[in-house]
Design an enzyme around this catalytic site. Structure first.
Site, PDB file in Angstrom:
ATOM      1  N   GLU A 183       0.875  -1.199  -0.045  1.00 40.99           N
ATOM      2  CA  GLU A 183      -0.134   0.070  -0.113  1.00 40.99           C
ATOM      3  C   GLU A 183       0.732   1.219  -0.150  1.00 40.99           C
ATOM      4  O   GLU A 183       0.368   2.465  -0.125  1.00 40.99           O
ATOM      5  CB  GLU A 183      -0.998  -0.025   1.177  1.00 40.99           C
ATOM      6  CG  GLU A 183      -1.944  -0.995   1.133  1.00 40.99           C
ATOM      7  CD  GLU A 183      -1.930  -2.294   1.860  1.00 40.99           C
ATOM      8  OE1 GLU A 183      -0.540  -2.776   1.801  1.00 40.99           O
ATOM      9  OE2 GLU A 183      -2.512  -3.224   2.182  1.00 40.99           O
ATOM     10  N   TRP A 228       2.997 -13.898   3.011  1.00 39.15           N
ATOM     11  CA  TRP A 228       1.907 -13.973   4.292  1.00 39.15           C
ATOM     12  C   TRP A 228       1.526 -15.098   4.300  1.00 39.15           C
ATOM     13  O   TRP A 228       1.091 -15.835   3.296  1.00 39.15           O
ATOM     14  CB  TRP A 228       0.794 -12.755   3.754  1.00 39.15           C
ATOM     15  CG  TRP A 228       1.312 -11.301   4.006  1.00 39.15           C
ATOM     16  CD1 TRP A 228       1.726 -10.545   2.875  1.00 39.15           C
ATOM     17  CD2 TRP A 228       1.695 -10.657   5.103  1.00 39.15           C
ATOM     18  NE1 TRP A 228       1.995  -9.283   3.579  1.00 39.15           N
ATOM     19  CE2 TRP A 228       2.116  -9.511   5.024  1.00 39.15           C
ATOM     20  CE3 TRP A 228       1.455 -11.005   6.507  1.00 39.15           C
ATOM     21  CZ2 TRP A 228       2.475  -8.388   5.864  1.00 39.15           C
ATOM     22  CZ3 TRP A 228       1.975  -9.943   7.531  1.00 39.15           C
ATOM     23  CH2 TRP A 228       2.551  -8.839   7.087  1.00 39.15           C
TER      24      TRP A 228
END
Ligand code: AMP
Length: 542
Positions: A331, A445
């Site tokens: 992001e 992740w």
């Protein structure tokens, strides 16, 4: 009153044109999976980008704003795609090859990719899901032998696509706020979310990282791009190399420590990037088998997970190579902070300097940070008060692609990172914990919630709570604590691994299991992960 300065759009085309004008002689070197080495110049790459733009427009019917997917390792053609696709006004969507097929299918359908450029070695991953992909019209094969066979429909070879195209292509006039790249986060508990980078954000991110206080790149450097191009545009390195005139070395899938050391030696690489797991592996391999001659490597920039102080210290003491710690997110394009010693720190002891360098660091110009505590107040910059790290800046996401994910943003326009941090009086940020319920293993992740739901679908399991525990190689790894339906039941770890392998890829599956009577809960009945972590650290989780 407005200033009287030209309105000059900051686009990826201007980066490419600059690289070609000033640094056309600089090299792009690829080490391919079969051991072969390919070398060409920025100037050659520039011409191929124009051929690609022509092919996209004329042969594949791509127009401004269309999504063009890439499913590839780091190599010359992938760099050409970064520039050729965004240059003609389309969006270069880099797809993370390490996600599950289910996630990859979702991402491609959600982004509406019209074409996918895919490495021959990665074709089998796409073949499995191709019938489910709703928008893809062509698959373009990169580095495929002439007799390569595949069940993918409508395939063309990359070199054939470019072969008869002209090197003349006039870049369209683009608005600097137009989208140029798309990358999905993989860290969410639900489906991945798209972050759509603009030409302007990409340009500003790259120029800022070059500066000496940040990445410190110049035309004297040869840089190894270890961070995959499918991870947040390889941290913007393909852009900053053209702007700084640094030679670019691309390892494709040669990511084993020995392969990396070989490339570092052969290409006299002096700067590189990568997640801690890569550098832990390289360090261990160099300790086992010390290079006969000192490597040219001066600095490696690490982010994605915390860079251990012991690694910074070991690399420097044993091999004279400096680790530079950075923090960022998909992001935030991704780089948001970097930790470098300042002149005022020179009087500190070596250990005190190491403590500073092991922090995640100060914000780049163009990025602002703040810490918000649990009660919603701003934390003082005392290096002690913890709270959620929030960020805003010229390359921070303003909203997710096709998603109204308001809970990720504050009313006054800050992005909530989900990292729990402190900021000290000198502006150095340090990550202390993670509010998001996720594990980051080897830079990838793992959703603990997804693992828990899958485990709890097992007939013998009543409750399952998954936490991150530290691991020397992977930095973090998942540990599952399990409550059985019947105390007397037994499940073998192998049975659970097999059970989970239906929905998860190998690196996501826990290898460590403990059996407990009850999962500790918070006052509102949620799994109390903090308590589970405490019990584990005190050796009481069983
Ligand atoms: P991603 O979007 O996959 O790049 O992941 C971003 C997240 O990785 C951050 O929000 C942090 O939780 C973690 N992260 C990135 N860099 C660091 C670092 N230097 N130290 C600790 N965690 C990090």
């Amino acid at each position: 009153m407005e200033g009287l300065i030209m309105d000059y759009p900051l686009t990826t085309n201007t980066i490419l044109e600059y690289g070609n004008n000033v640094y056309h002689h600089k090299k792009i070197i690829t080490h391919l999976p079969d051991g072969t080495r390919h070398e060409y110049r920025f100037g050659d790459m520039y011409k191929r980008c124009k051929k690609l733009a022509n092919a996209l427009t004329r042969k594949l019917g791509i127009t401004k704003g269309d999504m063009v997917g890439t499913f590839a390792w780091n190599h010359g053609p992938h760099v050409e795609l970064y520039y050729g696709v965004s240059g003609m006004g389309a969006v270069c969507h880099t797809i993370n090859i390490r996600l599950s097929s289910h996630q990859i299918e979702y991402i491609i359908n959600n982004s509406e990719d019209k074409v996918i450029f895919v490495d021959a070695t990665l074709v089998p991953l796409l073949e499995k899901i191709a019938p489910l992909l709703e928008t893809v019209e062509y698959y373009i094969l990169i580095n495929a032998a002439e007799d390569f066979t595949t069940t993918l429909p409508n395939t063309l070879h990359y070199e054939d696509l470019l072969a008869d195209q002209s090197e003349d292509f006039e870049w369209p006039t683009l608005n600097e706020n137009d989208a140029c790249g798309l990358c999905y986060t993989s860290g969410t508990t639900g489906f991945p979310k798209g972050v759509l980078y603009s030409h302007r954000s990409t340009f500003l991110h790259a120029t800022t990282i070059i500066s000496p206080n940040a990445g410190n790149f110049s035309n004297r450097d040869t840089v190894l791009l270890i961070v995959p191009q499918f991870h947040v545009m390889a941290w913007g390195f393909p852009y900053l190399c053209l702007l700084s005139g640094s030679n670019m070395v691309l390892p494709s899938s040669n990511l084993q420590p020995e392969a990396i050391i070989k490339i570092l030696k052969e290409e006299k690489v002096n700067k590189a990037n990568g997640v801690p797991t890569i550098w832990l592996g390289v360090y261990d391999a160099m300790k086992m088998n010390p290079p006969k001659e000192k490597l040219a490597l001066e600095e490696y920039i690490v982010g994605g997970s915390a860079l251990p102080k012991s690694l910074i210290e070991g690399f420097e003491k044993d091999f004279g190579i400096r680790g530079v710690h950075a923090w960022g997110m998909t992001e935030t394009s991704p780089l948001g902070t970097v930790s470098r010693i300042q002149s005022k720190h020179e009087r500190l002891s070596e250990n005190e300097k190491l403590d500073i360098r092991a922090k995640q660091g100060t914000a780049f110009p163009g990025v602002e940070l703040r810490i918000v505590t649990d009660d919603g107040t701003l934390a003082p910059t005392d290096g002690k008060t913890m709270g959620e790290l929030q960020v805003k800046g010229a390359w921070t996401v303003s909203s997710y692609f096709k998603t109204n994910n308001h809970e990720s943003f504050t009313e006054d326009g800050w992005f909530k990172t989900g990292d729990v941090s402190t900021i000290d009086e000198d502006g150095y940020m340090e990550i202390k914990d993670r509010a998001k319920d996720l594990i980051k293993s080897g830079g990838e992740w793992i959703s603990s919630v997804a693992l828990e739901s899958a485990l709890m679908a097992h007939p013998k399991i009543k409750e399952a709570a998954v936490i991150a525990i530290s691991d020397e190689k992977w930095v973090e790894k998942p540990l599952a604590s399990i409550v059985l339906v019947h105390n007397e039941d037994k499940i073998l770890d192998e049975e659970l691994i097999e059970f989970l392998s239906r929905d998860f890829v190998k690196y996501q599956i826990p290898k460590d299991y403990v059996y407990i009577k009850e999962v500790p809960k918070t006052s509102v009945g949620k799994f109390d992960k903090k308590e589970i972590r405490r019990l584990f650290s005190e050796g009481k989780l069983n």
